[in-house]
Design a protein around this motif. Sequence first.
Motif, PDB file in Angstrom:
ATOM      1  N   THR A   8      -3.580  -4.421   3.820  1.00 35.24           N
ATOM      2  CA  THR A   8      -4.630  -3.411   3.788  1.00 35.24           C
ATOM      3  C   THR A   8      -5.629  -3.721   2.684  1.00 35.24           C
ATOM      4  O   THR A   8      -5.514  -4.744   1.981  1.00 35.24           O
ATOM      5  CB  THR A   8      -4.028  -1.999   3.609  1.00 35.24           C
ATOM      6  OG1 THR A   8      -5.029  -1.018   3.858  1.00 35.24           O
ATOM      7  CG2 THR A   8      -3.426  -1.821   2.219  1.00 35.24           C
ATOM      8  N   GLY A  12      -9.047   1.370  -1.686  1.00 33.06           N
ATOM      9  CA  GLY A  12     -10.124   2.325  -1.485  1.00 33.06           C
ATOM     10  C   GLY A  12     -10.158   2.879  -0.073  1.00 33.06           C
ATOM     11  O   GLY A  12      -9.249   2.658   0.722  1.00 33.06           O
ATOM     12  N   GLU A  13     -11.232   3.579   0.229  1.00 31.62           N
ATOM     13  CA  GLU A  13     -11.357   4.240   1.530  1.00 31.62           C
ATOM     14  C   GLU A  13     -12.476   3.676   2.390  1.00 31.62           C
ATOM     15  O   GLU A  13     -12.616   4.066   3.550  1.00 31.62           O
ATOM     16  CB  GLU A  13     -11.607   5.747   1.314  1.00 31.62           C
ATOM     17  CG  GLU A  13     -10.489   6.446   0.549  1.00 31.62           C
ATOM     18  CD  GLU A  13     -10.796   7.908   0.304  1.00 31.62           C
ATOM     19  OE1 GLU A  13     -11.926   8.331   0.638  1.00 31.62           O
ATOM     20  OE2 GLU A  13      -9.917   8.623  -0.219  1.00 31.62           O
ATOM     21  N   LYS A  14     -13.267   2.752   1.860  1.00 28.87           N
ATOM     22  CA  LYS A  14     -14.455   2.292   2.586  1.00 28.87           C
ATOM     23  C   LYS A  14     -14.257   1.015   3.378  1.00 28.87           C
ATOM     24  O   LYS A  14     -14.924   0.811   4.396  1.00 28.87           O
ATOM     25  CB  LYS A  14     -15.618   2.103   1.604  1.00 28.87           C
ATOM     26  CG  LYS A  14     -16.088   3.386   0.958  1.00 28.87           C
ATOM     27  CD  LYS A  14     -17.265   3.139   0.031  1.00 28.87           C
ATOM     28  CE  LYS A  14     -17.758   4.446  -0.599  1.00 28.87           C
ATOM     29  NZ  LYS A  14     -18.903   4.224  -1.511  1.00 28.87           N
ATOM     30  N   ASN A  37      -8.402   0.701   6.943  1.00 33.86           N
ATOM     31  CA  ASN A  37      -8.865   1.926   6.311  1.00 33.86           C
ATOM     32  C   ASN A  37     -10.384   2.061   6.283  1.00 33.86           C
ATOM     33  O   ASN A  37     -10.909   3.085   5.839  1.00 33.86           O
ATOM     34  CB  ASN A  37      -8.335   2.002   4.874  1.00 33.86           C
ATOM     35  CG  ASN A  37      -8.612   0.726   4.100  1.00 33.86           C
ATOM     36  OD1 ASN A  37      -8.307  -0.363   4.577  1.00 33.86           O
ATOM     37  ND2 ASN A  37      -9.175   0.844   2.915  1.00 33.86           N
ATOM     38  N   GLY A  38     -11.105   1.056   6.775  1.00 29.45           N
ATOM     39  CA  GLY A  38     -12.561   1.116   6.739  1.00 29.45           C
ATOM     40  C   GLY A  38     -13.170  -0.093   7.420  1.00 29.45           C
ATOM     41  O   GLY A  38     -12.650  -0.584   8.421  1.00 29.45           O
ATOM     42  N   ALA A  82      -8.081   3.847  10.914  1.00 28.18           N
ATOM     43  CA  ALA A  82      -8.722   5.148  10.800  1.00 28.18           C
ATOM     44  C   ALA A  82      -9.818   5.232  11.851  1.00 28.18           C
ATOM     45  O   ALA A  82     -10.475   4.226  12.167  1.00 28.18           O
ATOM     46  CB  ALA A  82      -9.312   5.320   9.404  1.00 28.18           C
ATOM     47  N   SER A  99     -12.658   6.251  11.655  1.00 32.93           N
ATOM     48  CA  SER A  99     -13.975   5.976  11.075  1.00 32.93           C
ATOM     49  C   SER A  99     -14.221   4.489  10.828  1.00 32.93           C
ATOM     50  O   SER A  99     -15.316   4.105  10.395  1.00 32.93           O
ATOM     51  CB  SER A  99     -14.111   6.732   9.754  1.00 32.93           C
ATOM     52  OG  SER A  99     -13.044   6.381   8.866  1.00 32.93           O
ATOM     53  N   ALA A 138      -8.490   9.527   9.391  1.00 31.92           N
ATOM     54  CA  ALA A 138      -8.228   8.852   8.113  1.00 31.92           C
ATOM     55  C   ALA A 138      -7.119   9.532   7.314  1.00 31.92           C
ATOM     56  O   ALA A 138      -6.310   8.860   6.666  1.00 31.92           O
ATOM     57  CB  ALA A 138      -9.516   8.786   7.294  1.00 31.92           C
ATOM     58  N   ALA A 139      -7.057  10.850   7.382  1.00 30.29           N
ATOM     59  CA  ALA A 139      -6.038  11.591   6.632  1.00 30.29           C
ATOM     60  C   ALA A 139      -4.627  11.316   7.132  1.00 30.29           C
ATOM     61  O   ALA A 139      -3.654  11.535   6.411  1.00 30.29           O
ATOM     62  CB  ALA A 139      -6.321  13.090   6.709  1.00 30.29           C
ATOM     63  N   ASP A 157      -1.836   6.816   6.618  1.00 23.62           N
ATOM     64  CA  ASP A 157      -0.596   6.413   5.957  1.00 23.62           C
ATOM     65  C   ASP A 157       0.635   6.915   6.703  1.00 23.62           C
ATOM     66  O   ASP A 157       1.642   6.203   6.816  1.00 23.62           O
ATOM     67  CB  ASP A 157      -0.572   6.891   4.509  1.00 23.62           C
ATOM     68  CG  ASP A 157      -1.465   6.063   3.606  1.00 23.62           C
ATOM     69  OD1 ASP A 157      -1.715   4.890   3.954  1.00 23.62           O
ATOM     70  OD2 ASP A 157      -1.921   6.584   2.578  1.00 23.62           O
TER      71      ASP A 157
END
Length: 259
Positions: A55, A58-60, A105-106, A125, A127, A184-185, A188
């Motif tokens: 992975t 971060g989230e982006k 994750n992004g 995710a 997104s 996204a939430a 995991d």
Amino acid sequence: MANDSVILEKKGAAFWITINRPSKRNAMNADVIAGIADGYRRAHDDKDVRAIVLTGAGEKAFCAGADLANSGSAFAQDFSKPNGDLADLMRLSQNATKPAIARINGVCMAGGMGLLCMTDMAVAADSAIFGLPEVKVGVFPMQVLALLQTIAPRRLVNEWCITGEPFDARTALDAGLLNHVVPAADLDAKVEWLIGRITDKSPTAIRRGKYAMRAIAAMSFDESIAYLESQIAILAMTEDAKEGLKAFGEKRKPVWPGK
């Protein structure tokens, strides 16, 4: 920690490899490639590791591809070496006998798509954005193609590579690049769910099964069916197979020896 660019962490039976360059959208450089390769090797050296998770921090971004900030070295090659580092990482991943999960994750672009294709399963995710934009900077996703062409339909691969246009997670799922798309939430939780579906199964069966799947990839039907006949006979002689049959007969959960 392998180096500052990649975090290696064992979490239960899973070995997590996290690209740690969030300010650069987790773009790849030499340290990232070396760190991921180190993670794969460490995971295989640890008998208690049952799955690998790849992975980005971060989230982006999962990985935005090669680091183009230093354009003079982004695509530099040492022509005295017969193999490139990214190509060697892909070879390492394809010869791995422990299953790997991509946690997207992004943003997943260019070489990041290659990292995605290296793994056995992928959760993204909703997104996340995907793409192969190499033609926009005058190159082509050459190494990525070696794995991508075996996963996604040819017409889609043509469009992605030739136009360089991005696409969303639902398109990636429909094309076979992903196993699951979640909010996204919930990312995991879904990754952990998938790890759980791996770690309660026979490690010997998975190990030998991945080896067999790799071996038959370039075989004809007649070659592969003959090879697989011998493989099931060998697998039936393992301690895991004997325990699995015994546990089934005794109506209990198996306790895998991993042998």
